[in-house]
Write a protein that holds these residues in place. Sequence first.
Motif, PDB file in Angstrom:
ATOM      1  N   UNK A   1      66.638  36.644  62.021  1.00 60.01           N
ATOM      2  CA  UNK A   1      65.026  36.547  61.745  1.00 60.01           C
ATOM      3  C   UNK A   1      65.006  35.689  60.235  1.00 60.01           C
ATOM      4  N   UNK A   2      63.877  35.136  60.193  1.00 68.58           N
ATOM      5  CA  UNK A   2      63.790  34.469  59.039  1.00 68.58           C
ATOM      6  C   UNK A   2      63.597  35.343  57.646  1.00 68.58           C
ATOM      7  N   UNK A   3      64.435  35.119  56.676  1.00 63.46           N
ATOM      8  CA  UNK A   3      64.269  36.133  55.450  1.00 63.46           C
ATOM      9  C   UNK A   3      62.747  36.127  54.861  1.00 63.46           C
ATOM     10  N   UNK A   4      62.062  34.778  54.940  1.00 60.41           N
ATOM     11  CA  UNK A   4      60.949  34.817  54.158  1.00 60.41           C
ATOM     12  C   UNK A   4      59.763  35.827  54.767  1.00 60.41           C
ATOM     13  N   UNK A   5      59.832  35.817  56.140  1.00 57.11           N
ATOM     14  CA  UNK A   5      58.821  36.586  56.745  1.00 57.11           C
ATOM     15  C   UNK A   5      59.281  38.119  56.703  1.00 57.11           C
ATOM     16  N   UNK A   6      60.397  38.325  56.440  1.00 57.49           N
ATOM     17  CA  UNK A   6      60.954  39.743  56.475  1.00 57.49           C
ATOM     18  C   UNK A   6      60.649  40.245  55.150  1.00 57.49           C
ATOM     19  N   UNK A   7      60.726  39.283  53.941  1.00 59.56           N
ATOM     20  CA  UNK A   7      60.376  39.886  52.611  1.00 59.56           C
ATOM     21  C   UNK A   7      59.020  39.946  52.604  1.00 59.56           C
ATOM     22  N   UNK A   8      58.023  39.152  53.474  1.00 59.67           N
ATOM     23  CA  UNK A   8      56.653  39.441  53.341  1.00 59.67           C
ATOM     24  C   UNK A   8      56.338  40.816  54.180  1.00 59.67           C
ATOM     25  N   UNK A   9      56.810  41.015  55.225  1.00 58.77           N
ATOM     26  CA  UNK A   9      56.639  42.292  55.728  1.00 58.77           C
ATOM     27  C   UNK A   9      57.132  43.232  55.105  1.00 58.77           C
ATOM     28  N   UNK A  10      57.938  43.509  54.209  1.00 59.80           N
ATOM     29  CA  UNK A  10      58.324  44.575  53.168  1.00 59.80           C
ATOM     30  C   UNK A  10      57.292  44.596  52.302  1.00 59.80           C
ATOM     31  N   UNK A  11      56.730  43.542  51.765  1.00 61.14           N
ATOM     32  CA  UNK A  11      55.829  43.320  50.775  1.00 61.14           C
ATOM     33  C   UNK A  11      54.327  43.869  51.573  1.00 61.14           C
ATOM     34  N   UNK A  12      54.110  43.791  52.636  1.00 61.47           N
ATOM     35  CA  UNK A  12      53.147  44.381  53.384  1.00 61.47           C
ATOM     36  C   UNK A  12      53.201  45.753  53.407  1.00 61.47           C
ATOM     37  N   UNK A  13      54.299  46.550  53.773  1.00 59.93           N
ATOM     38  CA  UNK A  13      54.646  48.013  53.631  1.00 59.93           C
ATOM     39  C   UNK A  13      54.167  48.614  52.418  1.00 59.93           C
ATOM     40  N   UNK A  14      54.804  47.790  51.243  1.00 59.33           N
ATOM     41  CA  UNK A  14      54.722  48.282  49.990  1.00 59.33           C
ATOM     42  C   UNK A  14      53.148  48.257  49.530  1.00 59.33           C
ATOM     43  N   UNK A  15      52.756  47.025  49.916  1.00 63.35           N
ATOM     44  CA  UNK A  15      51.061  47.023  49.373  1.00 63.35           C
ATOM     45  C   UNK A  15      50.227  47.411  49.885  1.00 63.35           C
ATOM     46  N   UNK A  16      50.111  47.154  51.388  1.00 63.10           N
ATOM     47  CA  UNK A  16      49.230  47.635  52.114  1.00 63.10           C
ATOM     48  C   UNK A  16      49.410  49.015  53.017  1.00 63.10           C
ATOM     49  N   UNK A  17      50.502  49.149  53.378  1.00 65.18           N
ATOM     50  CA  UNK A  17      50.990  50.614  54.001  1.00 65.18           C
ATOM     51  C   UNK A  17      51.091  51.513  53.097  1.00 65.18           C
ATOM     52  N   UNK A  18      51.560  51.480  51.927  1.00 64.26           N
ATOM     53  CA  UNK A  18      51.787  52.727  50.763  1.00 64.26           C
ATOM     54  C   UNK A  18      50.741  52.453  49.613  1.00 64.26           C
ATOM     55  N   UNK A  19      50.283  51.199  49.677  1.00 65.23           N
ATOM     56  CA  UNK A  19      49.563  50.772  48.222  1.00 65.23           C
ATOM     57  C   UNK A  19      50.315  51.423  47.277  1.00 65.23           C
ATOM     58  N   UNK A  20      51.503  51.111  46.833  1.00 61.26           N
ATOM     59  CA  UNK A  20      52.290  51.514  45.641  1.00 61.26           C
ATOM     60  C   UNK A  20      51.693  50.854  44.290  1.00 61.26           C
ATOM     61  N   UNK A  21      51.534  52.025  43.347  1.00 64.49           N
ATOM     62  CA  UNK A  21      50.852  51.758  42.297  1.00 64.49           C
ATOM     63  C   UNK A  21      51.926  52.121  41.160  1.00 64.49           C
ATOM     64  N   UNK A  22      51.493  51.511  39.999  1.00 65.42           N
ATOM     65  CA  UNK A  22      52.344  51.644  38.880  1.00 65.42           C
ATOM     66  C   UNK A  22      52.558  53.141  38.556  1.00 65.42           C
ATOM     67  N   UNK A  23      53.969  53.653  38.493  1.00 65.73           N
ATOM     68  CA  UNK A  23      54.261  54.983  38.175  1.00 65.73           C
ATOM     69  C   UNK A  23      54.329  55.884  39.520  1.00 65.73           C
ATOM     70  N   UNK A  24      54.272  55.285  40.622  1.00 66.99           N
ATOM     71  CA  UNK A  24      54.522  56.194  41.845  1.00 66.99           C
ATOM     72  C   UNK A  24      55.954  56.194  42.055  1.00 66.99           C
ATOM     73  N   UNK A  25      56.078  57.645  42.704  1.00 66.71           N
ATOM     74  CA  UNK A  25      57.448  57.792  43.156  1.00 66.71           C
ATOM     75  C   UNK A  25      57.298  57.491  44.871  1.00 66.71           C
ATOM     76  N   UNK A  26      58.343  57.090  45.515  1.00 62.33           N
ATOM     77  CA  UNK A  26      58.600  56.341  46.715  1.00 62.33           C
ATOM     78  C   UNK A  26      59.603  56.970  47.350  1.00 62.33           C
ATOM     79  N   UNK A  27      59.640  57.424  48.691  1.00 58.07           N
ATOM     80  CA  UNK A  27      60.644  58.066  49.295  1.00 58.07           C
ATOM     81  C   UNK A  27      60.458  57.210  50.649  1.00 58.07           C
ATOM     82  N   UNK A  28      61.503  56.717  50.912  1.00 58.14           N
ATOM     83  CA  UNK A  28      62.015  55.971  52.438  1.00 58.14           C
ATOM     84  C   UNK A  28      62.778  56.628  53.110  1.00 58.14           C
ATOM     85  N   UNK A  29      62.429  57.073  54.435  1.00 55.86           N
ATOM     86  CA  UNK A  29      63.181  57.662  55.263  1.00 55.86           C
ATOM     87  C   UNK A  29      63.614  56.579  56.450  1.00 55.86           C
TER      88      UNK A  29
END
Length: 414
Positions: free
Chosen positions: A1-29
């Motif tokens: 799979x194209x790495x660019x679209x995978x990186x954009x998917x990862x960005x979607x999960x971080x920014x829209x899924x979790x809405x990670x903000x400065x100082x957040x702690x994140x746990x990934x299962x």
Amino acid sequence: MNKTILRNYAKLLARAGLNVRRGDEVIINAELDQPEFVEMVVRECYRAGAAKVTVEWSHQPLQKIHVNCRSLKVLSRVEEWEKAKLQHRVDKLPAMLYLVSEDPDGLAGMNQAKNSKAMQARYGIIKPFRDAMDNKYKWCIAAVPGKAWAKKMFPGLRASTAIEKQWEAILYTVRMTKTLGGEPQDGLAAWAEHNAQFHKRCDYLNSLGIETLEYHSANGTNLTVGMMENGQFCGGSETTLGGEEFNPNMPTEELFVTPKRGVAEGIVYSSKPLSYRGQIIDNFWIRFHEGKAVEAHAEQNDELLQQMITMDEGAAYLGECALVPFHSPISQSGLTFFETLFDENAACHLAMGAGFTNTVKDYDKYTLEQLHEMGVNDSMIHVDFMIGTEDLSVVAHTRDGKSVPLFENGDWAF
């Protein structure tokens, strides 16, 4: 799979899924299937400002070995380090990302009766920690391909090709591509538009004053479910009590509400296989009286179905009614995922077990006990099962005596 679209998917999960903000702690299962993608997500979480990201790996074969080899006493025990870990989560409220990739049949052969007893024993200790976090933290469930899962979805293909096909299906359903296997698009913009449409539909449904929902389809479904007077439909992005927005399910096509415990009459038939605890339950029906599942049967894995609805007192009651158009993008893909995260978004569904407290208007003004008294079911399980068909009708009966069609022939009637 194209790495660019995978990186954009990862960005979607971080920014829209979790809405990670400065100082957040994140746990990934995550399972062990896509370590390179997990690395991309970790990197995107840090780029979004996370102070700490922890990955907790799991592996289905080990889970099966542990359950089959440990004694019930050992399985039932909650160790002190586990309690400390749960307390840390209560104190820090980390953003939680769950990446699904498990084999839908991966726990076949596991001692499910022993596992159920152990879960029942552990639940009383774990529940207070979960209650203390309810509606206070950001979380998201998403998916990546797994070899066994991909082969189940695409049994005629070799593993590498099946995994590529599964990536295409996942990326399409989370709005990273415009069509199945087609041109990439801006996932963040697509989700902003998707959420805006969700919230408009919720506003309409919540304006009706719905007292009951009545379901009918040619497969035999004939069910009426009661609603709480101050219940409300939700869908798309949610907001924590602290005011932070997040998307709990990616993909999602559902508008959902918590029904009133004790008010459900009739019978409902499943329309898709249910993957529950690593095994498939299929071709089943459940009969309700006074809100409780009083009779049920499955052609495949009936024993597991019976275990599911008897896990505790609340497991036999409904915790969710979700409306999903039959011609949703997932349904139109023509694929059965054998995974609830996807299949529940291809058809209307119900859930056995715990209800959602945030589907009560002004839920933050009530105690948990008061919310349960209003009719929010409490249980150690929450299991969605699909009931939507191409001919499903859903009629809302309102408190002022009107009957409003919500679904006709499987799709929205408004």
